[in-house]
Design an enzyme around this catalytic site. Structure first.
Site, mmCIF file in Angstrom:
data_model
loop_
_atom_site.group_PDB
_atom_site.id
_atom_site.type_symbol
_atom_site.label_atom_id
_atom_site.label_comp_id
_atom_site.label_asym_id
_atom_site.label_seq_id
_atom_site.Cartn_x
_atom_site.Cartn_y
_atom_site.Cartn_z
ATOM 1 N N SER A 75 2.926 0.568 -6.810
ATOM 2 C CA SER A 75 3.726 -0.443 -6.111
ATOM 3 C C SER A 75 4.943 -0.810 -6.957
ATOM 4 O O SER A 75 5.994 -1.161 -6.428
ATOM 5 C CB SER A 75 2.884 -1.689 -5.837
ATOM 6 O OG SER A 75 1.673 -1.329 -5.204
ATOM 7 N N ARG A 76 4.803 -0.723 -8.280
ATOM 8 C CA ARG A 76 5.904 -1.114 -9.170
ATOM 9 C C ARG A 76 7.006 -0.053 -9.218
ATOM 10 O O ARG A 76 8.073 -0.327 -9.759
ATOM 11 C CB ARG A 76 5.386 -1.431 -10.570
ATOM 12 C CG ARG A 76 4.590 -2.742 -10.613
ATOM 13 C CD ARG A 76 4.270 -3.165 -12.034
ATOM 14 N NE ARG A 76 3.771 -4.529 -12.101
ATOM 15 C CZ ARG A 76 2.485 -4.874 -12.261
ATOM 16 N NH1 ARG A 76 1.560 -3.932 -12.378
ATOM 17 N NH2 ARG A 76 2.127 -6.133 -12.314
ATOM 18 N N LEU A 99 0.826 -1.220 0.000
ATOM 19 C CA LEU A 99 0.000 0.000 0.000
ATOM 20 C C LEU A 99 0.855 1.262 0.000
ATOM 21 O O LEU A 99 1.861 1.363 0.695
ATOM 22 C CB LEU A 99 -0.924 -0.017 1.226
ATOM 23 C CG LEU A 99 -1.858 -1.234 1.319
ATOM 24 C CD1 LEU A 99 -2.710 -1.147 2.578
ATOM 25 C CD2 LEU A 99 -2.739 -1.355 0.081
ATOM 26 N N HIS A 100 0.416 2.218 -0.815
ATOM 27 C CA HIS A 100 1.106 3.514 -0.906
ATOM 28 C C HIS A 100 0.063 4.622 -0.843
ATOM 29 O O HIS A 100 -1.137 4.350 -0.618
ATOM 30 C CB HIS A 100 1.946 3.576 -2.191
ATOM 31 C CG HIS A 100 1.190 3.230 -3.432
ATOM 32 N ND1 HIS A 100 0.119 3.986 -3.889
ATOM 33 C CD2 HIS A 100 1.299 2.190 -4.298
ATOM 34 C CE1 HIS A 100 -0.352 3.439 -4.993
ATOM 35 N NE2 HIS A 100 0.333 2.340 -5.266
ATOM 36 N N ALA A 101 0.523 5.856 -1.076
ATOM 37 C CA ALA A 101 -0.381 7.008 -0.904
ATOM 38 C C ALA A 101 -1.602 6.937 -1.823
ATOM 39 O O ALA A 101 -2.670 7.450 -1.472
ATOM 40 C CB ALA A 101 0.401 8.295 -1.148
ATOM 41 N N GLY A 102 -1.450 6.305 -2.995
ATOM 42 C CA GLY A 102 -2.602 6.169 -3.897
ATOM 43 C C GLY A 102 -3.689 5.312 -3.278
ATOM 44 O O GLY A 102 -4.873 5.675 -3.267
ATOM 45 N N HIS A 103 -3.281 4.169 -2.715
ATOM 46 C CA HIS A 103 -4.264 3.307 -2.044
ATOM 47 C C HIS A 103 -4.911 4.047 -0.863
ATOM 48 O O HIS A 103 -6.116 3.924 -0.627
ATOM 49 C CB HIS A 103 -3.586 2.044 -1.487
ATOM 50 C CG HIS A 103 -2.966 1.153 -2.516
ATOM 51 N ND1 HIS A 103 -1.618 0.952 -2.604
ATOM 52 C CD2 HIS A 103 -3.517 0.391 -3.496
ATOM 53 C CE1 HIS A 103 -1.349 0.099 -3.580
ATOM 54 N NE2 HIS A 103 -2.484 -0.251 -4.153
ATOM 55 N N LYS A 106 -5.705 6.029 -11.809
ATOM 56 C CA LYS A 106 -4.358 5.645 -12.258
ATOM 57 C C LYS A 106 -4.435 4.502 -13.277
ATOM 58 O O LYS A 106 -3.718 4.500 -14.279
ATOM 59 C CB LYS A 106 -3.547 5.217 -11.030
ATOM 60 C CG LYS A 106 -2.381 4.304 -11.268
ATOM 61 C CD LYS A 106 -1.206 5.053 -11.814
ATOM 62 C CE LYS A 106 0.081 4.261 -11.822
ATOM 63 N NZ LYS A 106 -0.001 2.937 -12.393
ATOM 64 N N ASP A 107 -5.301 3.520 -12.993
ATOM 65 C CA ASP A 107 -5.490 2.375 -13.901
ATOM 66 C C ASP A 107 -6.799 2.628 -14.653
ATOM 67 O O ASP A 107 -7.833 2.039 -14.353
ATOM 68 C CB ASP A 107 -5.529 1.080 -13.085
ATOM 69 C CG ASP A 107 -4.251 0.908 -12.278
ATOM 70 O OD1 ASP A 107 -3.263 0.434 -12.844
ATOM 71 O OD2 ASP A 107 -4.234 1.287 -11.086
HETATM 72 P P1 AMP Z 1 -3.294 -2.202 -7.081
HETATM 73 O O1 AMP Z 1 -2.978 -2.553 -5.666
HETATM 74 O O2 AMP Z 1 -2.122 -1.661 -7.843
HETATM 75 O O3 AMP Z 1 -4.046 -3.283 -7.812
HETATM 76 O O4 AMP Z 1 -4.307 -0.979 -7.011
HETATM 77 C C1 AMP Z 1 -5.460 -1.037 -6.229
HETATM 78 C C2 AMP Z 1 -6.274 0.205 -6.494
HETATM 79 O O5 AMP Z 1 -5.503 1.366 -6.187
HETATM 80 C C3 AMP Z 1 -6.702 0.345 -7.961
HETATM 81 O O6 AMP Z 1 -8.045 0.829 -8.012
HETATM 82 C C4 AMP Z 1 -5.727 1.354 -8.497
HETATM 83 O O7 AMP Z 1 -6.226 2.105 -9.587
HETATM 84 C C5 AMP Z 1 -5.557 2.249 -7.284
HETATM 85 N N1 AMP Z 1 -4.317 3.025 -7.381
HETATM 86 C C6 AMP Z 1 -3.070 2.535 -7.588
HETATM 87 N N2 AMP Z 1 -2.182 3.565 -7.666
HETATM 88 C C7 AMP Z 1 -2.898 4.701 -7.522
HETATM 89 C C8 AMP Z 1 -2.567 6.090 -7.530
HETATM 90 N N3 AMP Z 1 -1.314 6.511 -7.711
HETATM 91 N N4 AMP Z 1 -3.565 6.987 -7.359
HETATM 92 C C9 AMP Z 1 -4.851 6.579 -7.181
HETATM 93 N N5 AMP Z 1 -5.227 5.284 -7.164
HETATM 94 C C10 AMP Z 1 -4.267 4.365 -7.335
#
Ligand code: AMP
Length: 284
Positions: A192-193, A39-43, A155-156
């Protein structure tokens, strides 16, 4: 939210349903935030939006094997459950769902969600397994949890539009809430990448957003779509990206390619930097 105590963790679907039924019988609406952890700031922005939308928030952590091809980074994908749970405790989430892969996918699992429309082209042209894998796991998570709202990041963007269409087409009774992309100070979209980037690649990675912003500004000012996309591709290569999987101007809802910059258009790109693949997008 926010809180301090560790949120309860459930691993099985019947425990998840029992907990969510409990929230609903207390007249609380429930938001689900599906994640793959690390988890990062986006999550955390998604979790904050979930907390503003509903009094109860469920976060799922599941690195979904079906959205990775055999040559991709499933085994190496960053995982840090202890740190994730610490962040979720600070954020005050109400429940964490962490299913095991064997529980999500029985050995004889035989069903998957096929996506076209906004799920065609772009990522699907490069990673044919990806959006079907995402749609299948998101469909399962939504049916397992039956949240009032499910929260996804812009983002996605193709994933977001594919999920919206799936929820509409399959009558899944959850509303989809989208959250704008959270970025580092230099503009790089949190991901995360990004952990894979070397110190020398890190400043190059930030140029993706800069070059997308420049192209979007020129397109908005009336620039020719084919010419501006070509110019952006050249800038990306000159910046040090090893390859450009795509850069495309699309309708923001259907993701059909556009030949003119109109209201609601979205510029989307995927590039490669060493062995890392980065995606980003912006609204015109
Ligand atoms: P992931 O864990 O990468 O599958 O992402 C889980 C959710 O977090 C998805 O809905 C992504 O679009 C969202 N997400 C990932 N990175 C960001 C970001 N930088 N800003 C906003 N949402 C994000």
């Amino acid at each position: 939210m926010p809180g301090n105590g560790s949120p309860p963790i459930v691993k099985g679907v019947s425990d998840l349903r029992r907990a969510v039924d409990g929230f609903h019988s207390d007249e609380h609406r429930v938001a689900l935030v599906p994640t793959m952890g690390a988890l990062h700031a986006g999550h955390m922005a998604l979790i904050e939006a979930a907390g503003e939308a509903c009094p109860r928030t469920v976060v799922s952590i599941f690195v979904n094997p079906t959205q990775f091809s055999p040559s991709e980074d499933f085994a190496a994908y960053p995982r840090d459950d202890a740190e994730d749970l610490r962040k979720l405790a600070v954020a005050g989430v109400d429940l964490v769902f962490m299913p095991a892969a064997g529980d999500m996918y029985a050995a004889d699992f035989a069903t998957s969600v096929n996506v076209t429309g906004p799920g065609a082209g772009l990522e699907s042209a490069m990673r044919p397994h990806f959006l079907a894998g995402v749609a299948t796991v998101v469909c399962k998570l939504l049916l397992q949890c039956l949240p009032d709202i499910a929260v996804f990041g812009e983002k996605d963007y193709q994933q977001l539009q594919t999920v919206r269409r799936m929820v509409r087409d399959l009558d899944i009774p959850s509303e989809i809430l989208a959250v704008p992309t959270v970025r580092e100070a230099d503009g790089l979209a949190c991901s995360s990448r990004n952990d894979y980037l070397t110190p020398s690649q890190r400043p190059v990675a930030a140029r993706l957003y800069e070059i997308l912003c420049q192209a979007a500004a020129r397109l908005k000012a009336g620039g020719d779509v084919i010419g501006e996309i070509e110019r952006a591709m050249i800038s990306l290569r000159e910046a040090g990206f090893g390859g450009v999987d795509y850069i495309a101007l699309c309708d923001g809802e259907t993701l059909e390619p556009l030949s003119d910059a109109r209201e609601g258009a979205r510029l989307l790109a995927a590039v490669r930097l060493g062995s890392t693949r980065l995606i980003d997008n912006l609204a015109l």
